[in-house]
Design an enzyme around this catalytic site. Sequence first.
Site, PDB file in Angstrom:
ATOM      1  N   SER A 184       0.858  -1.173   0.000  1.00 34.60           N
ATOM      2  CA  SER A 184       0.000   0.000   0.000  1.00 34.60           C
ATOM      3  C   SER A 184       0.903   1.234   0.000  1.00 34.60           C
ATOM      4  O   SER A 184       1.912   1.256  -0.718  1.00 34.60           O
ATOM      5  CB  SER A 184      -0.939  -0.039   1.212  1.00 34.60           C
ATOM      6  OG  SER A 184      -1.916   0.979   1.114  1.00 34.60           O
TER       7      SER A 184
ATOM      8  N   HIS B 175      -3.574  -1.201  -2.701  1.00 28.88           N
ATOM      9  CA  HIS B 175      -4.778  -0.421  -2.416  1.00 28.88           C
ATOM     10  C   HIS B 175      -4.862   0.693  -3.454  1.00 28.88           C
ATOM     11  O   HIS B 175      -4.002   1.579  -3.495  1.00 28.88           O
ATOM     12  CB  HIS B 175      -4.707   0.174  -1.009  1.00 28.88           C
ATOM     13  CG  HIS B 175      -4.791  -0.855   0.072  1.00 28.88           C
ATOM     14  ND1 HIS B 175      -4.297  -0.653   1.340  1.00 28.88           N
ATOM     15  CD2 HIS B 175      -5.311  -2.106   0.074  1.00 28.88           C
ATOM     16  CE1 HIS B 175      -4.522  -1.717   2.075  1.00 28.88           C
ATOM     17  NE2 HIS B 175      -5.123  -2.621   1.330  1.00 28.88           N
TER      18      HIS B 175
ATOM     19  N   ASP C  62      -4.420  -4.736   6.658  1.00 27.93           N
ATOM     20  CA  ASP C  62      -4.738  -5.613   5.519  1.00 27.93           C
ATOM     21  C   ASP C  62      -3.547  -6.514   5.217  1.00 27.93           C
ATOM     22  O   ASP C  62      -2.397  -6.065   5.170  1.00 27.93           O
ATOM     23  CB  ASP C  62      -5.092  -4.768   4.293  1.00 27.93           C
ATOM     24  CG  ASP C  62      -5.728  -5.600   3.191  1.00 27.93           C
ATOM     25  OD1 ASP C  62      -6.094  -6.760   3.453  1.00 27.93           O
ATOM     26  OD2 ASP C  62      -5.858  -5.081   2.060  1.00 27.93           O
TER      27      ASP C  62
END
Length: 208
Positions: free
Chosen positions: A53, A80, A172
Amino acid sequence: MANNRNGRERKARGRLAAAPLKQKTAAAQPAKEARPALKGKAGALPVAGVGASAGGLEALEGLFAHMPSDCGLAFVVIQHLAPTYKSIMGSILSKNTGLKVLEIRDGLKIRPNHVYLNPPDRDVAIINGALRLIEPVEAHAERTPINYFLRSLADDLQERAIGIILSGPGTDGTLGAKAIKAAGGLVVVQDEKQAKYSGMPGSAIDAG
């Protein structure tokens, strides 16, 4: 005549005496140890799911710059991304690696020595060695696309699944990494001190 008969009898007795010895020797030989079978699909290609990310670009460049072009692995990078984001990740990574870099299309079969990049508006799963694009059910802010892919990877490839967690805020990737570890696969996490955002690596490390 007697000498010939005695000679034949001695030979016969010799054969009878030798027969049990031969059988005993064969029975005494240890059986070959069976190799443990991998739980993933036979002949399946090892696949690494890479979660990244914010701050992940530098880590991805470093990872693929040092990866041999004939490593025999396939890499699926899950980032992401905003739904309308136009990523230039493919062109950036292509300049830093000998691996072939592709954006994922639905139904694309995994091949070795390739890097596959997720599109911005779909979740990605791997089913029977093929990449599938799934329309997200959750609102974008609540999505965890890294977990989603890694859990499908653990289910599809089991011991041949590899999870790599790089820089990013939040958690995540943690549940996906746990699924891969439970399936007997390999999990690699970026050092928190080297990550620009330590949330994702730190969460995975804290989860064991």
